[in-house]
Design a protein around this motif. Structure first.
Motif, PDB file in Angstrom:
ATOM      1  N   ALA A  75       1.123  -1.281  -0.032  1.00  0.00           N
ATOM      2  CA  ALA A  75       0.078  -0.123   0.163  1.00  0.00           C
ATOM      3  C   ALA A  75       1.004   1.206   0.002  1.00  0.00           C
ATOM      4  N   VAL A  76       1.930   1.147   0.963  1.00  0.00           N
ATOM      5  CA  VAL A  76       2.769   2.652   0.882  1.00  0.00           C
ATOM      6  C   VAL A  76       3.618   2.501  -0.542  1.00  0.00           C
ATOM      7  N   ALA A  77       4.199   1.478  -0.813  1.00  0.00           N
ATOM      8  CA  ALA A  77       5.015   1.739  -2.084  1.00  0.00           C
ATOM      9  C   ALA A  77       4.040   2.197  -3.315  1.00  0.00           C
ATOM     10  N   LEU A  78       2.815   1.594  -3.535  1.00  0.00           N
ATOM     11  CA  LEU A  78       2.347   1.922  -4.763  1.00  0.00           C
ATOM     12  C   LEU A  78       1.486   3.107  -4.584  1.00  0.00           C
ATOM     13  N   SER A  79       1.216   3.675  -3.494  1.00  0.00           N
ATOM     14  CA  SER A  79       0.597   5.118  -3.195  1.00  0.00           C
ATOM     15  C   SER A  79       1.888   6.070  -3.567  1.00  0.00           C
ATOM     16  N   LEU A  80       3.212   5.762  -3.191  1.00  0.00           N
ATOM     17  CA  LEU A  80       4.077   6.742  -3.377  1.00  0.00           C
ATOM     18  C   LEU A  80       4.615   6.511  -4.807  1.00  0.00           C
ATOM     19  N   ILE A  81       4.914   5.381  -5.383  1.00  0.00           N
ATOM     20  CA  ILE A  81       5.402   5.450  -6.786  1.00  0.00           C
ATOM     21  C   ILE A  81       4.356   5.742  -7.743  1.00  0.00           C
ATOM     22  N   ARG A  82       3.070   5.723  -7.791  1.00  0.00           N
ATOM     23  CA  ARG A  82       2.191   6.022  -8.673  1.00  0.00           C
ATOM     24  C   ARG A  82       1.640   7.365  -8.747  1.00  0.00           C
ATOM     25  N   GLU A  83       1.544   7.802  -7.418  1.00  0.00           N
ATOM     26  CA  GLU A  83       0.711   9.034  -6.966  1.00  0.00           C
ATOM     27  C   GLU A  83       1.589  10.275  -6.153  1.00  0.00           C
ATOM     28  N   LEU A  84       1.776  10.006  -5.130  1.00  0.00           N
ATOM     29  CA  LEU A  84       2.147  10.987  -4.258  1.00  0.00           C
ATOM     30  C   LEU A  84       3.733  11.268  -4.307  1.00  0.00           C
ATOM     31  N   GLY A  85       4.568  10.361  -4.710  1.00  0.00           N
ATOM     32  CA  GLY A  85       5.902  10.704  -5.077  1.00  0.00           C
ATOM     33  C   GLY A  85       6.086  11.785  -6.249  1.00  0.00           C
ATOM     34  N   GLY A 102       5.527  -7.969   0.378  1.00  0.00           N
ATOM     35  CA  GLY A 102       4.169  -7.403  -0.029  1.00  0.00           C
ATOM     36  C   GLY A 102       4.797  -6.268  -1.140  1.00  0.00           C
ATOM     37  N   MET A 103       5.504  -5.507  -0.832  1.00  0.00           N
ATOM     38  CA  MET A 103       6.077  -4.317  -1.951  1.00  0.00           C
ATOM     39  C   MET A 103       6.570  -5.163  -3.112  1.00  0.00           C
ATOM     40  N   TYR A 104       7.410  -6.238  -2.924  1.00  0.00           N
ATOM     41  CA  TYR A 104       7.984  -6.749  -3.997  1.00  0.00           C
ATOM     42  C   TYR A 104       6.966  -7.606  -4.919  1.00  0.00           C
ATOM     43  N   ALA A 105       5.960  -8.281  -4.404  1.00  0.00           N
ATOM     44  CA  ALA A 105       5.092  -8.749  -5.226  1.00  0.00           C
ATOM     45  C   ALA A 105       3.812  -7.751  -5.872  1.00  0.00           C
ATOM     46  N   SER A 106       3.933  -6.777  -5.214  1.00  0.00           N
ATOM     47  CA  SER A 106       2.625  -5.935  -5.957  1.00  0.00           C
ATOM     48  C   SER A 106       3.155  -4.896  -6.775  1.00  0.00           C
ATOM     49  N   VAL A 107       4.192  -4.381  -6.546  1.00  0.00           N
ATOM     50  CA  VAL A 107       5.036  -3.290  -7.457  1.00  0.00           C
ATOM     51  C   VAL A 107       5.365  -3.792  -8.948  1.00  0.00           C
ATOM     52  N   VAL A 108       4.977  -3.458 -10.062  1.00  0.00           N
ATOM     53  CA  VAL A 108       5.449  -3.878 -11.184  1.00  0.00           C
ATOM     54  C   VAL A 108       5.791  -2.818 -11.880  1.00  0.00           C
TER      55      VAL A 108
END
Length: 262
Positions: A89-99, A187-193
Motif C-alpha cells: 500500500a505504501v509503495a504503490l501510493s508513493l510510486i504511482r501518485e504521491l511521489g 508485499g511490496m516486491y509482489a505488488s509493484v510492477v
C-alpha cells in the motif's frame, strides 16, 4: 447584457492570447535545447540549483509522507486483518501518485518561484533586452539550460522521495507496530510492477517540463501579463501566479496521465 458579453469576449481573447504566447515560448525553448554549440556547464549549474539544493526538502517531505502513509495504512488495514499488505500500500501510493506529485509541488515552491522571480527581475531591469541587443539568444542562454535540467532532475528527485517514503513507512509499520519485516518487503516486491514505476517516471518528466515552462514563461513575459507589470509588485504578483498555475497544472496532468496509463 452587452457589457457581460463584452467582458466574456475580452476574457476569451486574453485566454487565447496567453495560451498562444505560452505555446510559442515552449516551442522556442525546446528548439533552443538542440541548437549548437552545446554547453553543459550551464545545465550542470541549473541541475545543482533545481536538484541538489532541493534534496533536503525532498528527503524531509518524503520521510514524513511515508510515515503518515504507514500510520494511516496500518489502522485501515488492521480493520480487515491485512496488516501484511502495508508495504504494498505504501509503495504503490508513493510510486504511482504521491511521489511525483509532492516532489513537483515541493520543487515548484523552492526552485520554480526562484526561476519566475529571476526571469521577472531580468525583464524588469531590461537585462533580457540587453542580451537581445548583443545578439545573444535569451532562450538558449537562459531558458534552455533550466528546461533541460528540470526534465533531468525531476525523476531523480522523485526516486529519492519514493525510497525515503518507503523507508518511513517501514519505520512506522515495523518499528512502531511490529509488522514482520519480511512481510512488509515481500508485499511490496509482489505488488509493484514495472508499469507502476513507468507511470511515476512519465509523470515526473512531464512535471519537470511543466514547472520550468510555466514559471520561466510567466517571468519572461512579465511586461505582457496584465496581472504583473513592472516594479517589485509586478514581480511578486507574477511569481505568485506562476507558482499557483504550475501547481494546478501538475494536479490536472496527474489526473490526465493516470487516466491514460491506468
Amino acid at each position: 447584457m452587452f457589457a457581460l458579453f463584452e467582458k466574456i469576449g475580452y476574457e476569451t481573447l486574453w485566454f487565447l492570447e496567453s495560451s498562444g504566447r505560452m505555446g510559442l515560448f515552449l516551442v522556442r525553448a525546446v528548439r533552443s535545447i538542440f541548437k549548437p554549440p552545446f554547453k553543459f556547464r550551464p545545465v550542470v549549474r541549473q541541475m545543482h540549483f533545481i536538484g541538489a539544493r532541493s534534496a533536503f526538502v525532498i528527503l524531509f517531505t518524503g520521510l514524513f509522507t511515508g510515515m503518515v502513509l504507514g500510520l494511516q495504512g496500518y489502522y485501515t488495514l488492521r480493520k480487515f486483518g491485512s496488516e501484511g499488505f502495508l508495504g504494498s500500500a505504501v509503495a504503490l501510493s508513493l510510486i504511482r501518485e504521491l511521489g511525483p506529485v509532492l516532489t513537483a509541488l515541493m520543487v515548484i515552491g523552492r526552485a520554480g518561484s526562484a526561476i519566475s522571480a529571476e526571469m521577472g527581475i531580468m525583464r524588469n531591469t531590461e537585462q533580457i533586452d540587453a542580451l537581445e541587443c548583443m545578439a545573444v539568444d535569451p532562450f538558449r542562454y537562459l531558458i534552455a539550460p533550466k528546461l533541460l535540467a528540470g526534465i533531468l532532475v525531476m525523476p531523480l528527485l522523485t526516486a529519492i522521495f519514493d525510497v525515503i517514503g518507503i523507508f518511513g513507512g517501514y519505520l512506522v509499520g515495523v518499528g512502531m507496530f511490529g509488522i514482520n519485516p519480511g512481510a512488509y518487503l515481500q508485499g511490496m516486491y509482489a505488488s509493484v510492477v514495472w508499469a507502476d514505476v513507468e507511470m511515476g517516471l512519465i509523470k515526473s518528466l512531464v512535471f519537470g517540463l511543466l514547472m520550468v515552462w510555466i514559471t520561466a514563461c510567466k517571468g519572461y513575459n512579465l511586461h505582457l501579463d496584465r496581472s504583473g507589470g513592472f516594479g517589485a509588485e509586478g514581480v511578486s504578483r507574477t511569481t505568485t501566479d506562476a507558482v499557483v498555475l504550475s501547481s494546478v497544472s501538475v494536479l490536472v496532468w496527474d489526473y490526465l496521465i493516470s487516466a491514460l496509463l491506468i
